[in-house]
Design a protein around this motif. Structure first.
Motif, PDB file in Angstrom:
ATOM      1  N   SER A 110      29.274 -45.108  16.868  1.00 46.00           N
ATOM      2  CA  SER A 110      30.167 -44.263  16.068  1.00 46.00           C
ATOM      3  C   SER A 110      31.503 -44.059  16.765  1.00 46.00           C
ATOM      4  O   SER A 110      32.569 -44.169  16.144  1.00 46.00           O
ATOM      5  N   VAL A 131      26.137 -48.331  10.722  1.00 50.20           N
ATOM      6  CA  VAL A 131      26.920 -48.818  11.855  1.00 50.20           C
ATOM      7  C   VAL A 131      26.012 -49.415  12.931  1.00 50.20           C
ATOM      8  O   VAL A 131      26.457 -50.237  13.743  1.00 50.20           O
ATOM      9  N   LEU A 170      32.571 -38.637  10.937  1.00 52.18           N
ATOM     10  CA  LEU A 170      31.709 -39.808  10.811  1.00 52.18           C
ATOM     11  C   LEU A 170      30.296 -39.423  11.208  1.00 52.18           C
ATOM     12  O   LEU A 170      30.049 -39.020  12.340  1.00 52.18           O
ATOM     13  N   GLN A 171      29.366 -39.523  10.254  1.00 54.65           N
ATOM     14  CA  GLN A 171      27.963 -39.227  10.523  1.00 54.65           C
ATOM     15  C   GLN A 171      27.182 -40.529  10.577  1.00 54.65           C
ATOM     16  O   GLN A 171      27.268 -41.362   9.660  1.00 54.65           O
ATOM     17  N   ALA A 172      26.421 -40.722  11.638  1.00 55.96           N
ATOM     18  CA  ALA A 172      25.666 -41.969  11.798  1.00 55.96           C
ATOM     19  C   ALA A 172      24.366 -41.676  12.522  1.00 55.96           C
ATOM     20  O   ALA A 172      24.127 -40.568  12.999  1.00 55.96           O
ATOM     21  N   SER A 200      32.255 -35.550  20.083  1.00 55.69           N
ATOM     22  CA  SER A 200      31.111 -36.398  19.742  1.00 55.69           C
ATOM     23  C   SER A 200      29.841 -35.561  19.873  1.00 55.69           C
ATOM     24  O   SER A 200      29.579 -35.009  20.948  1.00 55.69           O
ATOM     25  N   ALA A 235      26.068 -38.114  15.593  1.00 51.79           N
ATOM     26  CA  ALA A 235      25.113 -39.218  15.643  1.00 51.79           C
ATOM     27  C   ALA A 235      23.726 -38.719  16.052  1.00 51.79           C
ATOM     28  O   ALA A 235      23.523 -37.532  16.338  1.00 51.79           O
ATOM     29  N   VAL A 289      32.787 -49.729   8.873  1.00 50.48           N
ATOM     30  CA  VAL A 289      33.160 -48.337   9.109  1.00 50.48           C
ATOM     31  C   VAL A 289      34.661 -48.241   9.374  1.00 50.48           C
ATOM     32  O   VAL A 289      35.333 -47.324   8.882  1.00 50.48           O
ATOM     33  N   THR A 298      32.587 -37.361  15.548  1.00 50.13           N
ATOM     34  CA  THR A 298      31.407 -38.151  15.213  1.00 50.13           C
ATOM     35  C   THR A 298      30.152 -37.312  15.426  1.00 50.13           C
ATOM     36  O   THR A 298      30.080 -36.511  16.365  1.00 50.13           O
ATOM     37  N   SER A 335      23.515 -44.807  18.624  1.00 48.76           N
ATOM     38  CA  SER A 335      24.355 -44.593  17.439  1.00 48.76           C
ATOM     39  C   SER A 335      25.617 -43.807  17.786  1.00 48.76           C
ATOM     40  O   SER A 335      26.660 -43.979  17.153  1.00 48.76           O
TER      41      SER A 335
END
Length: 265
Positions: A80, A183, A117-119, A94, A70, A195, A68, A76
């Protein structure tokens, strides 16, 4: 194997043959020799027909591996990680804030995730500079993922203000980009399920195909899901109940595996 009439429960343990999972399935059902004599998989197909419902899950070949990226670890980043973990992923790393080139290269060359996963950034005025910076770096170094047959797909679940621009950055470099709602559209407001669904869809298509699980999926009643996700669903069912069967109520469960321990509550 569970018989709903007698409530009899049977477990069978056989080695996983990663080269062709049909061998493992046939072995577990006692028809491997019949398949070898026939020179085809018809005995396996016939044996599977006796079961009304066939549900597959797997964490073979390392499970569903994710990273992830974030904006902040506490907000975030938390959302994530929660989305990845509740989808059944094994979280390799992370990252938060602006990525460096060294960090980005390490994601692909050392972490080696199957999904990123980009958030980060709330909608309608949140930070967009960091998101665009990270998207450009992740897209630039995506070719370093030489371990992934189909590349490493990106799920973007950040600020919707720059959704189109982020998509263009990734598509320009040929990256498989999946867009979801934010998210964390507002501080302390989480939209995890959208997500989760994107992660599951990628797992059931690209990841399963890349690992060769699709050869046995045709015998099943539903697509593969990661084993931690299957456990999560089962624990939810046990806690909440189903139909007229009451659940046990609030509970915590541990799944102690060979590489990780999963906590459910």
């Amino acid at each position: 194997i569970f018989d709903t009439k007698t409530e009899a429960f049977h477990l069978e343990y056989v080695p996983t043959i990663v080269e062709d999972l049909r061998l493992s399935l046939a072995n577990g059902l006692g028809v491997q020799e019949a398949c070898e004599r026939a020179g085809n998989w018809e005995p396996l197909a016939k044996e599977m027909e006796q079961f009304d419902i066939k549900l597959p899950c797997s964490s073979a070949k390392g499970g569903l591996k994710m990273v992830t990226v974030a904006l902040t670890a506490e907000e975030s980043g938390f959302a994530s990680d929660l989305a990845a973990l509740t989808a059944g992923a094994k979280l390799l790393g992370s990252y938060d804030g602006k990525l460096t080139e060294g960090q980005t290269q390490a994601i692909y060359e050392e972490d080696q995730p199957e999904i990123i996963l980009q958030a980060g950034g709330v909608d309608h005025g949140g930070d967009t500079e960091t998101q665009l910076h990270n998207a450009r770096l992740l897209a630039k170094y995506s070719k370093a993922a030489t371990y992934a047959r189909y590349g490493v797909p990106i799920i973007y679940a950040g600020s919707q203000d720059i959704r189109g621009e982020v998509e263009r950055i990734y598509r320009h470099e040929g990256v498989d980009i999946r867009l979801t709602p934010n998210v964390m559209p507002e501080v302390n407001t989480f939209h995890i399920e959208a997500v989760n669904e994107a992660i599951r869809e990628l797992f059931q298509t690209i990841i399963i195909r890349g690992k060769g699980f699709d050869v046995v999926e045709k015998y099943m009643s539903a697509p593969f899901i990661p084993t931690p996700r299957a456990a999560f669903r089962g624990i939810n069912l046990l806690a909440k109940g189903y139909g007229e069967e009451e659940g046990l109520g609030n509970m915590m469960a541990l799944d102690i595996g060979g590489a990780t321990t999963d906590f459910y509550s």
